[in-house]
Design a protein around this motif. Structure first.
Motif, short mmCIF file in Angstrom:
data_model
loop_
_atom_site.label_atom_id
_atom_site.label_comp_id
_atom_site.label_asym_id
_atom_site.label_seq_id
_atom_site.Cartn_x
_atom_site.Cartn_y
_atom_site.Cartn_z
N LYS A 101 0.99 4.11 -2.71
CA LYS A 101 0.59 5.47 -2.35
C LYS A 101 1.65 6.49 -2.77
O LYS A 101 1.34 7.51 -3.36
CB LYS A 101 0.35 5.57 -0.84
CG LYS A 101 -0.02 6.97 -0.42
CD LYS A 101 -0.24 7.12 1.06
CE LYS A 101 -0.55 8.58 1.35
NZ LYS A 101 -0.97 8.84 2.70
N ILE A 109 0.02 2.04 -12.38
CA ILE A 109 -1.15 2.71 -11.81
C ILE A 109 -2.38 2.45 -12.67
O ILE A 109 -3.48 2.21 -12.16
CB ILE A 109 -0.88 4.22 -11.68
CG1 ILE A 109 0.17 4.43 -10.59
CG2 ILE A 109 -2.15 4.98 -11.36
CD1 ILE A 109 0.73 5.81 -10.53
N GLU A 162 -12.00 4.29 -5.01
CA GLU A 162 -12.18 5.08 -3.79
C GLU A 162 -10.83 5.50 -3.22
O GLU A 162 -10.62 6.63 -2.82
CB GLU A 162 -12.93 4.27 -2.73
CG GLU A 162 -14.43 4.24 -2.89
CD GLU A 162 -15.10 5.61 -2.70
OE1 GLU A 162 -14.46 6.53 -2.17
OE2 GLU A 162 -16.26 5.74 -3.12
N GLN A 163 -9.91 4.53 -3.22
CA GLN A 163 -8.57 4.79 -2.71
C GLN A 163 -7.87 5.88 -3.53
O GLN A 163 -7.22 6.77 -3.01
CB GLN A 163 -7.76 3.49 -2.74
CG GLN A 163 -6.36 3.63 -2.23
CD GLN A 163 -6.32 3.84 -0.73
OE1 GLN A 163 -6.40 2.91 0.04
NE2 GLN A 163 -6.19 5.09 -0.31
N TYR A 164 -8.06 5.76 -4.84
CA TYR A 164 -7.45 6.74 -5.75
C TYR A 164 -7.93 8.16 -5.42
O TYR A 164 -7.14 9.09 -5.28
CB TYR A 164 -7.83 6.34 -7.18
CG TYR A 164 -7.57 7.39 -8.23
CD1 TYR A 164 -6.31 7.50 -8.83
CD2 TYR A 164 -8.57 8.25 -8.63
CE1 TYR A 164 -6.08 8.45 -9.80
CE2 TYR A 164 -8.35 9.20 -9.61
CZ TYR A 164 -7.11 9.30 -10.19
OH TYR A 164 -6.88 10.24 -11.15
N LEU A 168 -5.75 0.76 -11.44
CA LEU A 168 -7.05 1.42 -11.56
C LEU A 168 -8.08 0.55 -12.28
O LEU A 168 -9.27 0.84 -12.25
CB LEU A 168 -6.90 2.76 -12.29
CG LEU A 168 -6.30 3.90 -11.47
CD1 LEU A 168 -5.97 5.08 -12.37
CD2 LEU A 168 -7.27 4.33 -10.38
N ASP A 174 0.80 -1.21 0.00
CA ASP A 174 0.00 0.00 0.00
C ASP A 174 0.84 1.27 0.00
O ASP A 174 0.59 2.19 -0.76
CB ASP A 174 -0.90 0.01 1.24
CG ASP A 174 -2.32 -0.38 0.84
OD1 ASP A 174 -2.46 -0.91 -0.27
OD2 ASP A 174 -3.23 -0.14 1.64
N GLN A 175 1.85 1.29 0.89
CA GLN A 175 2.62 2.50 1.03
C GLN A 175 3.38 2.80 -0.26
O GLN A 175 3.50 3.96 -0.68
CB GLN A 175 3.58 2.37 2.22
CG GLN A 175 4.29 3.65 2.61
CD GLN A 175 3.31 4.78 2.93
OE1 GLN A 175 2.30 4.57 3.58
NE2 GLN A 175 3.60 5.98 2.43
N GLN A 228 -9.31 9.16 -2.65
CA GLN A 228 -8.86 9.52 -1.30
C GLN A 228 -7.44 10.09 -1.35
O GLN A 228 -7.14 11.11 -0.75
CB GLN A 228 -8.91 8.27 -0.42
CG GLN A 228 -8.03 8.32 0.80
CD GLN A 228 -8.78 8.81 2.03
OE1 GLN A 228 -10.00 8.75 2.07
NE2 GLN A 228 -8.06 9.32 3.00
N TRP A 229 -6.58 9.43 -2.13
CA TRP A 229 -5.19 9.92 -2.23
C TRP A 229 -5.13 11.23 -3.00
O TRP A 229 -4.35 12.11 -2.68
CB TRP A 229 -4.33 8.84 -2.89
CG TRP A 229 -3.96 7.75 -1.95
CD1 TRP A 229 -3.94 7.81 -0.58
CD2 TRP A 229 -3.56 6.42 -2.29
NE1 TRP A 229 -3.55 6.61 -0.05
CE2 TRP A 229 -3.30 5.73 -1.07
CE3 TRP A 229 -3.38 5.74 -3.48
CZ2 TRP A 229 -2.89 4.41 -1.03
CZ3 TRP A 229 -2.97 4.43 -3.45
CH2 TRP A 229 -2.72 3.76 -2.23
#
Lengths: 332, 213
Positions: free
Chosen positions: A7, A26, A37-39, A30, A3-4, A41-42
């Protein structure tokens, strides 16, 4: 991918620094709609950390409410183009409508009245600006800062302004002893009778430095609490959790040295300087070594323009830096 | 070398470490927005504006490079969202919806604005967000604002200044000429150059996309 790692890659990618291979990663990531949602959020986090300009959500909220309340024909307001054929585009009708709307809003809604009565002066990165008031007071805004004040003078009551960013104030005492109040986003209010002081109101900290005269600090939310009264040379810092701490400085004027295009360093770490560079010039600064980041320097640094300032900082700390557009990396 | 002037001082350093960024996790921090909506629509939207207006505005600005236009775009998105009544039946977060809608609108606007002949098509923002959310579109939007940024960064200094005064501060060419002590012709030439560079940047991305799709 962890994840990190993803990110960091995505953040680099938002900043336009991803390699074609990273972009491919990426894009694949996607393809799983579950990651969208994660995209976002970031993207949201990244945008919050790299704001391009300030805007008042209150004003926008009012404006949108107004649009909803008074649109007979929804289409007309939603137009984003300026086709000259629309009926409301005729100058006279627009003028009359504008006057009516302003009169109506001004009478009906205090919040809208504020919008009409107040104006905002805003400085870009690397820019300072002096604003003079009728009563002889003046405010010098540092870069990347904004001041909201009454459009038509202060009138008889309290002189009130709102500051985001950093500014130096020279406030004249008026014959009617009108108080002058500076309020800042953290909720702190500086209550003044006539004096010179510097306010720093950015996200990492709120700070008031008093050069002469007397000011009282009060929290907007707690008007009944007894105010903290500052004496010349006092420096009060409010940390993000709302705690106030007072200390004394022999040189309060140093906190306004940016007015003369200087940076005053006083055991200032490279990390702090990086924050100042980010706030003042809109750079994105990276220091690739924690030891380097905590190195400090003391002195007076001419800061006429971003390029020269960078060179001088590198020279002062005896380090190197690389620059790609707005991204600066300091290295040993 | 005269650069470092020792300053006598007894104060303690009061500057603090910068705040660490928040840990990365999709946290559903929209509970309180839904709670606000449960109270009233007005309260719900107030919460949405408070949380998302500023970053959405900033994001739109990357595309359109004009404060007014960015504000219009974000307000229009909120406005339509409010009118549509779909906020009651949200799938996913408000955040995703708002970002997708703002990006879609900004993108459509930029493509329209920088077309050579403006009069032929009016901007029709297709609010088909499902379409806007396919991976290609997401990346296309990101590349567009990055290219615009690059194009502006690469303008010669004076040209960039003229462009920013015109677009960011809404100044007229005449005012810019007086402020920078340039002739009106020069200012116009700078603006023309800036816009043509922007057009090129946007054209390039269109071609690239056609190439790969």
């Amino acid at each position: 991918m962890e994840d990190q790692v993803i990110k960091n890659t995505v953040h680099d990618y938002f900043a336009g620094r991803a390699t074609p291979l990273q972009k491919k990663v990426i894009e694949d990531w996607l393809k799983d709609a579950g990651n969208h949602e994660q995209y976002y959020q970031w993207l949201h986090e990244w945008e919050l950390n790299h704001l391009q300009g300030r805007a008042s959500w209150e004003d926008a909220f009012q404006r949108t409410q107004q649009m909803l309340h008074q649109e007979p024909e929804p289409e007309s307001i939603l137009q984003t183009d300026d086709t000259p054929t629309r009926w409301w585009n005729r100058t006279s009708i627009r003028l009359i409508a504008a006057v009516l709307v302003v009169a109506f809003l001004g009478v009906s809604f205090p919040a809208i009245r504020n919008l009409i009565y107040y104006q905002t002066s805003e400085t870009g990165y690397g820019e300072t600006r002096k604003i003079s008031f009728e009563d002889g007071s003046s405010v010098t805004l540092n870069a990347n800062s904004s001041l909201r004040y009454p459009r038509f003078g202060f009138g008889e009551g309290t002189r009130r302004v709102e500051l985001r960013g950093e500014a130096d104030f020279q406030i004249e005492h008026t014959p009617q002893h009108q108080p002058f109040i500076v309020s800042i986003p953290s909720g702190l209010e500086v209550n003044v009778l006539g004096t010179q002081f510097t306010v720093f109101a950015r996200s990492r900290r709120s700070q008031v430095t008093l050069r002469s005269g007397k000011v009282a600090l009060q929290m907007k939310q707690a008007p009944q609490a007894s105010p903290l009264v500052m004496k010349p040379g006092d420096l009060v810092v409010m940390n993000p959790s709302g705690k106030l701490s007072r200390s004394h400085t022999a040189h309060p004027e140093q906190y306004a040295s940016w007015k003369d295009h200087h940076l005053t360093l006083n055991r200032t770490s490279l990390r702090e300087l990086a924050s100042i560079l980010e706030e003042t010039y809109g750079f994105e600064v990276e220091i690739n070594d924690p030891e380097l980041a905590s190195r400090t320097a003391t002195g007076l640094l001419p800061a006429e323009n971003p390029e020269a300032t960078l060179e001088l900082i590198a020279e002062l700390f005896a380090i190197n830096f690389t620059r790609h557009d707005n991204r600066i990396v300091f290295k040993d | 070398m005269g650069l470092v002037e020792k300053l006598s001082s007894s104060e303690t350093s009061l500057r603090e470490e910068r705040l660490q960024p928040e840990p990365s996790k999709v946290i559903d921090n929209e509970h309180f927005i839904r709670a606000a909506f449960a109270e009233s629509t007005g309260k719900g939207f107030e919460a949405l504006f408070r949380l998302y207006y500023q970053p959405l505005f900033s994001h739109a600005l990357r595309f359109v490079y004009t404060r007014e236009k960015a504000e219009d775009i974000v307000c229009d998105v909120f406005h339509d969202f409010w009118k549509s009544n779909t906020y009651d039946s949200m799938q996913g977060t408000f955040r995703s919806y708002l970002y997708a809608a703002v990006r879609n609108r900004a993108y459509t606007y930029v493509r329209y604005e920088l077309k050579e002949e403006k009069n032929t098509t009016s901007p029709e923002s297709s609010e088909h967000l499902s379409e806007a959310n396919n991976p290609e579109s997401l990346i296309e939007y990101d590349e567009l604002y990055q290219r615009i940024d690059q194009a502006i960064l690469q303008l010669p200094a004076q040209c960039q200044r003229v462009f920013m005064l015109s677009r960011f501060e809404g100044k007229k060419n005449k005012e810019i000429a007086t402020e920078l002590n340039l002739s009106l012709k020069t200012v116009e030439a700078h603006m023309a150059k800036a816009l043509s560079q922007l057009r090129k940047a946007i054209l390039t991305i269109t071609i690239l996309l056609q190439w790969f799709s």
